[in-house]
Design a protein around this motif. Structure first.
Motif, short mmCIF file in Angstrom:
data_model
loop_
_atom_site.label_atom_id
_atom_site.label_comp_id
_atom_site.label_asym_id
_atom_site.label_seq_id
_atom_site.Cartn_x
_atom_site.Cartn_y
_atom_site.Cartn_z
N ILE A 87 162.26 61.47 174.89
CA ILE A 87 161.06 60.63 174.78
C ILE A 87 160.64 60.11 176.15
N ALA A 88 161.61 59.68 176.95
CA ALA A 88 161.31 59.21 178.31
C ALA A 88 160.78 60.36 179.16
N CYS A 89 161.29 61.56 178.93
CA CYS A 89 160.84 62.75 179.65
C CYS A 89 159.37 63.04 179.33
N ALA A 90 159.00 62.94 178.07
CA ALA A 90 157.60 63.18 177.69
C ALA A 90 156.68 62.15 178.34
N THR A 91 157.12 60.92 178.40
CA THR A 91 156.34 59.86 179.05
C THR A 91 156.19 60.13 180.54
N ALA A 92 157.29 60.51 181.19
CA ALA A 92 157.25 60.81 182.62
C ALA A 92 156.34 62.00 182.91
N ALA A 93 156.35 63.00 182.05
CA ALA A 93 155.49 64.17 182.25
C ALA A 93 154.02 63.81 182.17
N LEU A 94 153.67 62.87 181.31
CA LEU A 94 152.28 62.44 181.20
C LEU A 94 151.84 61.61 182.40
N GLU A 95 152.77 60.89 183.02
CA GLU A 95 152.45 60.04 184.16
C GLU A 95 152.26 60.82 185.45
N HIS A 96 152.84 62.00 185.53
CA HIS A 96 152.77 62.83 186.73
C HIS A 96 152.06 64.13 186.39
N GLN A 97 151.74 64.89 187.39
CA GLN A 97 151.15 66.22 187.14
C GLN A 97 152.31 67.20 187.02
N ALA A 98 153.04 67.07 185.95
CA ALA A 98 154.24 67.86 185.73
C ALA A 98 153.87 69.29 185.37
N THR A 99 154.64 70.24 185.89
CA THR A 99 154.48 71.64 185.51
C THR A 99 155.82 72.14 185.02
N GLY A 100 155.79 73.17 184.21
CA GLY A 100 157.02 73.71 183.65
C GLY A 100 157.29 73.11 182.29
N LEU A 101 158.53 73.18 181.88
CA LEU A 101 158.93 72.69 180.56
C LEU A 101 159.42 71.25 180.67
N TRP A 102 158.77 70.34 179.99
CA TRP A 102 159.15 68.92 179.96
C TRP A 102 159.20 68.49 178.50
N ALA A 103 160.29 67.91 178.08
CA ALA A 103 160.46 67.40 176.72
C ALA A 103 160.19 68.49 175.68
N GLY A 104 160.53 69.72 176.01
CA GLY A 104 160.39 70.82 175.07
C GLY A 104 159.00 71.43 175.00
N ARG A 105 158.09 71.02 175.89
CA ARG A 105 156.73 71.54 175.89
C ARG A 105 156.35 72.04 177.27
N ILE A 106 155.55 73.11 177.30
CA ILE A 106 155.03 73.62 178.57
C ILE A 106 153.93 72.68 179.05
N ARG A 107 154.04 72.26 180.31
CA ARG A 107 153.05 71.35 180.90
C ARG A 107 152.32 72.06 182.04
N ASN A 108 151.01 72.03 182.01
CA ASN A 108 150.16 72.57 183.07
C ASN A 108 150.58 73.95 183.54
N PRO A 109 150.54 74.96 182.67
CA PRO A 109 150.95 76.29 183.10
C PRO A 109 150.03 76.83 184.20
N ALA A 110 150.63 77.44 185.21
CA ALA A 110 149.87 77.93 186.36
C ALA A 110 149.02 79.15 186.00
N GLY A 111 149.46 79.97 185.06
CA GLY A 111 148.76 81.19 184.73
C GLY A 111 147.65 81.02 183.71
N ASN A 112 147.41 79.80 183.23
CA ASN A 112 146.41 79.57 182.20
C ASN A 112 145.43 78.51 182.68
N PRO A 113 144.45 78.90 183.49
CA PRO A 113 143.54 77.90 184.06
C PRO A 113 142.51 77.35 183.10
N GLY A 114 142.41 77.91 181.89
CA GLY A 114 141.44 77.41 180.93
C GLY A 114 140.35 78.43 180.68
N ARG A 115 139.34 77.99 180.01
CA ARG A 115 138.23 78.86 179.65
C ARG A 115 137.44 79.24 180.90
N PRO A 116 137.09 80.54 181.03
CA PRO A 116 136.32 80.94 182.23
C PRO A 116 134.92 80.32 182.19
#
Length: 122
Positions: A87-116
């Motif tokens: 739970i603290a990990c999920a909170t920390a990931a939201l406070e920072h621009q975390a990338t990678g796996l945090w609290a069991g979820r992928i955060r800000n994946p580099a290969g998925n920039p969003g809709r073109p």
């Protein structure tokens, strides 16, 4: 006569007064590396199951196929699900621009920039 002016502050690491550096050069200065290290450490994540296993939780590794990445991140998510500070990990990931796996979820994946974006018409 009472001393007027600024009260002496204490070092957050050693607890000693500023200037009480036990004869070290630069007496009266704060250690310059302390603030850098404090910025890297989040005390809420003490005891995390991922400690010392950073590459397992990275978003992408050089030379890794999509299948290898999926297997690696699946194993990392299993570690997260049993972590005592999830739970603290999920909170920390939201406070920072975390990338990678945090609290069991992928955060800000580099290969998925969003809709073109739509092409601008002239």
């Amino acid at each position: 006569m009472a001393r007027l002016g600024k009260a002496r502050r204490r070092c957050p690491v050693t607890g000693r007064k500023a200037g009480a550096s036990r004869g070290n050069p630069g007496q009266g200065r704060w250690p310059s590396r302390v603030s850098t290290l404090e910025a890297l450490v989040d005390v809420r994540l003490t005891g995390a199951s991922c400690a010392g296993r950073a590459p397992l939780f990275d978003d992408q590794l050089d030379g890794e196929s999509d299948a290898q990445r999926h297997v690696r991140l699946t194993k990392a998510a299993e570690v997260c699900h049993t972590c005592p500070v999830r739970i603290a990990c999920a909170t920390a990931a939201l406070e920072h621009q975390a990338t990678g796996l945090w609290a069991g979820r992928i955060r800000n994946p580099a290969g998925n920039p969003g809709r073109p974006r739509k092409a601008a018409t002239a």
